[in-house]
Design a protein around this motif. Structure first.
Motif, PDB file in Angstrom:
ATOM      1  N   HIS A 152       0.815  -1.219   0.000  1.00 54.11           N
ATOM      2  CA  HIS A 152       0.000   0.000   0.000  1.00 54.11           C
ATOM      3  C   HIS A 152       0.845   1.264   0.000  1.00 54.11           C
ATOM      4  O   HIS A 152       0.305   2.357  -0.165  1.00 54.11           O
ATOM      5  CB  HIS A 152      -0.917   0.008   1.231  1.00 54.11           C
ATOM      6  CG  HIS A 152      -0.158   0.121   2.517  1.00 54.11           C
ATOM      7  ND1 HIS A 152       0.564  -0.939   3.048  1.00 54.11           N
ATOM      8  CD2 HIS A 152       0.014   1.157   3.384  1.00 54.11           C
ATOM      9  CE1 HIS A 152       1.127  -0.559   4.171  1.00 54.11           C
ATOM     10  NE2 HIS A 152       0.828   0.706   4.409  1.00 54.11           N
ATOM     11  N   LEU A 153       2.149   1.130   0.173  1.00 54.23           N
ATOM     12  CA  LEU A 153       3.020   2.310   0.245  1.00 54.23           C
ATOM     13  C   LEU A 153       3.407   2.773  -1.151  1.00 54.23           C
ATOM     14  O   LEU A 153       3.515   1.976  -2.082  1.00 54.23           O
ATOM     15  CB  LEU A 153       4.282   1.993   1.052  1.00 54.23           C
ATOM     16  CG  LEU A 153       4.071   1.613   2.526  1.00 54.23           C
ATOM     17  CD1 LEU A 153       5.389   1.257   3.167  1.00 54.23           C
ATOM     18  CD2 LEU A 153       3.394   2.743   3.289  1.00 54.23           C
ATOM     19  N   SER A 154       3.669   4.056  -1.278  1.00 54.30           N
ATOM     20  CA  SER A 154       4.080   4.602  -2.567  1.00 54.30           C
ATOM     21  C   SER A 154       5.525   4.223  -2.866  1.00 54.30           C
ATOM     22  O   SER A 154       6.274   3.793  -1.978  1.00 54.30           O
ATOM     23  CB  SER A 154       3.954   6.135  -2.551  1.00 54.30           C
ATOM     24  OG  SER A 154       4.926   6.694  -1.677  1.00 54.30           O
ATOM     25  N   SER A 155       5.916   4.374  -4.121  1.00 51.53           N
ATOM     26  CA  SER A 155       7.295   4.077  -4.517  1.00 51.53           C
ATOM     27  C   SER A 155       8.277   4.959  -3.755  1.00 51.53           C
ATOM     28  O   SER A 155       9.372   4.521  -3.404  1.00 51.53           O
ATOM     29  CB  SER A 155       7.472   4.299  -6.024  1.00 51.53           C
ATOM     30  OG  SER A 155       6.671   3.412  -6.754  1.00 51.53           O
ATOM     31  N   LEU A 156       7.886   6.199  -3.500  1.00 53.21           N
ATOM     32  CA  LEU A 156       8.773   7.114  -2.771  1.00 53.21           C
ATOM     33  C   LEU A 156       9.080   6.570  -1.379  1.00 53.21           C
ATOM     34  O   LEU A 156      10.240   6.537  -0.953  1.00 53.21           O
ATOM     35  CB  LEU A 156       8.119   8.496  -2.660  1.00 53.21           C
ATOM     36  CG  LEU A 156       8.859   9.526  -1.789  1.00 53.21           C
ATOM     37  CD1 LEU A 156      10.200   9.870  -2.402  1.00 53.21           C
ATOM     38  CD2 LEU A 156       8.031  10.768  -1.588  1.00 53.21           C
ATOM     39  N   VAL A 157       8.048   6.129  -0.671  1.00 52.76           N
ATOM     40  CA  VAL A 157       8.249   5.612   0.680  1.00 52.76           C
ATOM     41  C   VAL A 157       9.104   4.348   0.646  1.00 52.76           C
ATOM     42  O   VAL A 157       9.992   4.150   1.482  1.00 52.76           O
ATOM     43  CB  VAL A 157       6.892   5.333   1.357  1.00 52.76           C
ATOM     44  CG1 VAL A 157       7.085   4.659   2.705  1.00 52.76           C
ATOM     45  CG2 VAL A 157       6.128   6.639   1.537  1.00 52.76           C
ATOM     46  N   LYS A 158       8.853   3.485  -0.342  1.00 49.41           N
ATOM     47  CA  LYS A 158       9.645   2.250  -0.441  1.00 49.41           C
ATOM     48  C   LYS A 158      11.117   2.561  -0.686  1.00 49.41           C
ATOM     49  O   LYS A 158      12.004   1.892  -0.158  1.00 49.41           O
ATOM     50  CB  LYS A 158       9.091   1.365  -1.565  1.00 49.41           C
ATOM     51  CG  LYS A 158       7.760   0.720  -1.206  1.00 49.41           C
ATOM     52  CD  LYS A 158       7.154  -0.001  -2.408  1.00 49.41           C
ATOM     53  CE  LYS A 158       5.776  -0.537  -2.056  1.00 49.41           C
ATOM     54  NZ  LYS A 158       5.030  -1.003  -3.215  1.00 49.41           N
TER      55      LYS A 158
END
Length: 944
Positions: free
Chosen positions: A296-302
């Motif tokens: 559920h996390l965005s690519s930025l957070v990952k």
């Protein structure tokens, strides 16, 4: 600097002098050791993050050369043999004063074990040089034994005593030599990085180790030794032992090739975050894409998480990770194993498995933990994010988000993302750019129109391509056309500062956007009739505007070229920045279009039938009406009639009235039936659906494996190139929602099953054991040639056919195969290993060059995973564009695979090529597993 300081620089004296001093024994003042003059250098303790061994005091005016730590480490690694002679070792100079000091700073094994906040030397989860398990597993222990025996037998000079700075290291090997040796043993080891991962798999279980446990496995001049060789006693293995290990070497290398990628990942995760390279972060990020807890996390957070994640391993079951009521300090994601969740007064209330996470609630709420976590398995591995990093990443993401509002509502949400931008001198530097995360469909279109059309955006920025690849999901064509016309026809409001230049700019942008749109979906651009109406209206508007804006004379040529469907008139107007857009022309006659007519039969329960000719996009409701009239089935309640497919197994699939491209989506031996809803149980397969009764092994004897692979690949390539990328999205999201056909994809998917069951059918219908062995060998070689021709779809179909229970159980047949062919098939099975999300296959795919015929089921699985794990619409109906970006990224694999034209040479000396091509296009198979199992049991009856 002073004694005990943590240094940041290395120095060389250009002129003047400095005194080298140490603190006096009484603690007052300094004791002079020596004076260094021009030409000397010092400060090498920064190599190992150890404190300074002396105090340096200038004794005159001094001019110094200063090199920062990160740069000096690079210089040192590249030029050790030169720098050894020019560096003054301060610890050596001070050794006479303090005998407790080590003799040299050059040898990492002799550095004092200084506790550092950056690097916990004795913690195996933070030091990739240490094993992560208390005892070596039997499998790895055996692998180390085989490798050591083979090295002693084939290259005994590799294991010997070595001297390094006056210290003798017994029975050790050099890392780079170990990599060289392993690469030369098997074609499975295709790169040095892969070999490093295989050796690291041994190191992390303690089967090998760095001589002083200072380094994880590196492809460098570093010393490693096998466990048990510390005393230096080497006994050369006997011939029998060497021969046995030589026979087992291929299997050992195969095993290590499977565990190597995971070992490499763990090695990277065990590095301190500040030591991880850009490539390391990319590997971690790719792994995070497939972690359920992070979906559920965005690519930025990952990407942020990739930089702070800490690997944590626990060897024993039953250990308490944290207790209920304790302050939450970390967030955990299970990488391997499972844990039990225990609540006071209730006992075990749940079990968390691989991919699950826990500990988040106490961090977010800053409250004590609500349960106790106990390890449920030995050797459990976690990814851990500590509290400070957890809070920082969440806060940073929120701070880096921009929300655009219109009429008081959010219409576009963008996040700031770092990217590598190319500078004027050709180098790359990190800069930040806002990317669309979510928004209304129209606002997203307007954003790309403003920021990506007629603008020099960064090379490799795929946002516009992401939109054009996925717009069918959230924005119908008529909505795009209506919005583009509204923007083109908009009148300037001078009181708002809208000038004539701005009007022209907007009109040109609309035209250039259409050009990009056409280029992205060239083969299917005109399938919707609304496009023609839209282009005609736009063309008339441009003709009128040309009287005012003469610049539009060049732009109208682009629209006219598209209307005339003339690719050559515009493709050189601008050079695409994206490599997969340099597309080869596709023979459109090979594509199945909605307007194409197909002939098919519809049967009744009594097996009478009618033949029908209809368009591919004809819905099931119309087929029911027309077939009912022809078959005389129209009753008082025509709505009760159901159209269904009856498979050869007797399974029935009922079609929705809105389903289209039905005849193209039938299974291999499936037939269409029409019957009242309450009579469906009476439908049984036709006799002809059982398939062949005699095999074609006699004909196959006349065909060469390479010729067969060539013919199969050429035909599969036609089918693969006919697939429109939107068909994959319709298939995943539900074609009935869009009323669109997926006929080309259906045919290609059916081809996979056709080849798979063809393999099984032919082997089960070959009665002679000798001929069956020859056929089995031919099919394994056929798979090898398909892989060589980069036809992965056929390759996997053949291997899966050979792995079918009706074939794999024929043990007598398999035993008669040459061992070389058996090993070849074992290597093929490795490529099909589904563990770690088919990592072996994905790794192989990245090393291939286009054109490649993809293994389509896995691509559809990836798209389905993204679709089911991410909402299409977020709060207030905003389109989740981050999901579209992930879908487009996955689809881009197919685009890259199709970016080059397949140019295979006809095999030399090929005979009967036309007959082979005709044969592979019309494969007749049995797709009923029960019948295949019966045939298999007749060939080799079960042993009681």
């Amino acid at each position: 600097f002073r004694t005990g300081d943590l240094g940041a620089n290395w120095f060389a004296i250009l002129s003047g002098n400095v005194d080298v001093c140490v603190p006096s024994e009484n603690g007052k003042g300094h004791t002079l050791i020596c004076t260094l003059g021009a030409g000397t250098a010092f400060g090498e303790s920064i190599l190992y993050d150890t404190p300074r061994n002396a105090t340096i005091i200038t004794s005159s005016s001094v001019m110094l050369l200063r090199v920062e730590q990160k740069d000096f480490k690079i210089l040192w690694e590249r030029n050790k043999q030169y720098l050894h002679g020019v560096i003054t070792s301060l610890s050596q100079l001070t050794n006479t004063i303090d005998p407790k000091r080590r003799a040299s700073e050059f040898d990492p094994s002799l550095i004092p074990q200084v506790a550092s906040s950056k690097f916990f030397k004795d913690d195996p989860t933070r030091n990739p040089a240490l094993p992560i398990v208390p005892n070596t597993s039997v499998r790895i222990q055996h692998a180390a034994y085989v490798l050591r025996t083979c090295i002693l037998g084939k290259a005994p000079q590799m294991i010997r005593d070595r001297k390094y700075h006056l210290k003798m290291h017994r029975s050790c090997l050099v890392g780079s030599e170990m990599v060289d040796w392993l690469i030369h043993q098997s074609p499975i080891v295709h790169s040095r990085s892969q070999a490093v991962g295989m050796w690291q798999a041994l190191l992390e279980e303690g089967a090998i180790a760095h001589v002083s446990q200072e380094h994880y496995f590196k492809d460098k001049y570093l010393f490693y030794r096998f466990s048990g060789d510390e005393d230096g006693t080497l006994i050369r293995p006997g011939n029998v032992e060497q021969n046995e290990c030589g026979e087992q070497l291929a299997d050992v290398i195969l095993t290590l090739a499977q565990v190597g990628p995971d070992a490499m990942l763990r090695m990277i995760l065990r590095k301190p975050p500040h030591e991880r390279t850009i490539d390391d972060l990319e590997i971690i990020y790719d792994e995070l894409l497939h972690v359920k807890a992070l979906s559920h996390l965005s690519s930025l957070v990952k990407r942020e998480l990739a930089g702070v994640l800490i690997f944590e391993a626990h060897p024993f079951k039953g250990e308490v990770l944290f207790t209920q009521g304790e302050e939450g300090k970390s967030w955990y994601v299970i990488l391997k194993g499972s844990v039990q969740c225990v609540v006071y007064g209730k006992g075990v209330v749940g079990t968390f498995h691989e991919g699950d996470d826990f500990g988040k609630l106490s961090l977010v709420n800053n409250s004590p933990g609500t349960s106790t976590i106990i390890l449920n398995e030995d050797n459990t591995h976690f990814l851990r994010v500590d509290k400070d990093d957890f809070n920082r990443i969440l806060r940073d993401v929120e701070a880096n988000t921009i929300k655009l509002k219109e009429f008081g509502k959010d219409v576009l949400i963008l996040d700031k993302v770092p990217i590598n931008a190319k500078t004027a001198d050709g180098t790359y530097q990190v800069c930040y750019k806002y990317f669309v995360m979510s928004g209304t469909a129209e606002k997203i279109l307007e954003h790309f129109l403003e920021t990506y059309i007629c603008v020099n955006y960064e090379e490799g920025d795929t946002s516009l391509d992401d939109f054009l690849s996925t717009y069918v999901i959230f924005m119908p064509i008529n909505q795009i056309c209506t919005r583009l016309l509204a923007i083109y026809k908009a009148k300037p409001q001078q009181r708002l500062g809208e000038s004539a230049d701005l009007v022209l700019q907007q009109k040109v942008k609309v035209i250039r956007f259409i050009l990009e749109w056409y280029d992205a979906s060239r083969e299917t651009f005109f399938e919707d009739s609304k496009i023609n109406v839209f282009l005609d209206e736009l063309h008339q508007l441009i003709r009128v505007d040309m009287k005012i804006f003469v610049q539009l004379k060049e732009e109208i040529k682009l629209i006219e070229a598209i209307i005339e469907n003339n690719d050559t008139d515009h493709k050189d107007i601008r050079k695409s920045k994206l490599p997969w857009k340099q597309r080869n022309s596709i023979d459109k006659s090979k594509m199945i279009r909605p307007s194409d007519e197909v002939i098919f039969k519809v049967y009744c329960a009594d097996h009478t039938y009618t033949t029908m000719k209809m368009r591919v996009d004809t819905p099931a409701s119309r087929i029911i009406r027309v077939a009912a009239d022809k078959l005389g089935l129209r009753s008082d309640q025509p709505d009760d009639l159901k159209l269904c497919e009856v498979k050869s197994t007797g399974e029935r699939i009922i079609y929705k009235e809105s389903d289209v491209s039905i005849s193209c989506g039938l299974s291999l031996n499936g037939r269409l039936f029409l019957a009242p809803g309450d009579h469906l149980d009476a439908l049984v397969p036709l006799p002809e659906q059982e398939g062949l009764t005699r095999g074609t092994w006699q004909k196959l004897e006349m065909f060469g494996s390479k010729e067969l692979a060539y013919a199969i690949t050429m035909y599969d390539y036609e089918l693969f190139m006919a697939i429109n990328q939107h068909e994959l999205l319709y298939q995943v999201f539900g074609r009935y929602k869009y009323g669109k056909i997926t006929a080309n994809l259906d045919v290609f998917m059916r081809r996979f099953n056709e080849i798979q069951f063809w393999i099984v059918t032919e082997i089960c219908l070959t009665p002679s054991p000798g001929k069956r062995v020859q056929l089995l060998r031919k099919f394994i070689k056929l798979a090898s040639y398909c892989k060589e021709f980069r036809n992965l779809n056929a390759f996997f179909a053949i291997v899966m056919g050979l792995s079918n229970i009706a074939v794999s159980r024929l043990s007598i047949t398999w035993e008669r195969l040459p061992s070389k062919i058996k090993r070849m098939f074992s290597e093929f099975e490795t490529l099909m290993d589904p563990s770690r999300n088919h990592r072996v296959y994905r790794s192989t795919l990245t090393k291939m060059t286009p054109p490649i015929i993809l293994f389509m089921p896995l691509l559809l699985k990836d798209l389905t995973f993204i679709h089911e794990g991410n909402k299409t619409y977020l709060i207030e109906g905003l389109v989740n564009f981050e999901k579209m970006r992930m879908l487009s990224h996955t689809l881009r694999t197919k685009k890259i695979c199709r970016s080059q034209v397949l140019q295979l040479q006809v095999p030399q000396g090929a005979k009967n090529m036309s007959e082979i091509q005709e044969y592979v296009r019309e494969l007749h198979v049995i797709d009923n597993q029960r019948i295949l199992n019966q045939l298999s049991n007749k060939l080799e009856p079960r042993q009681t």
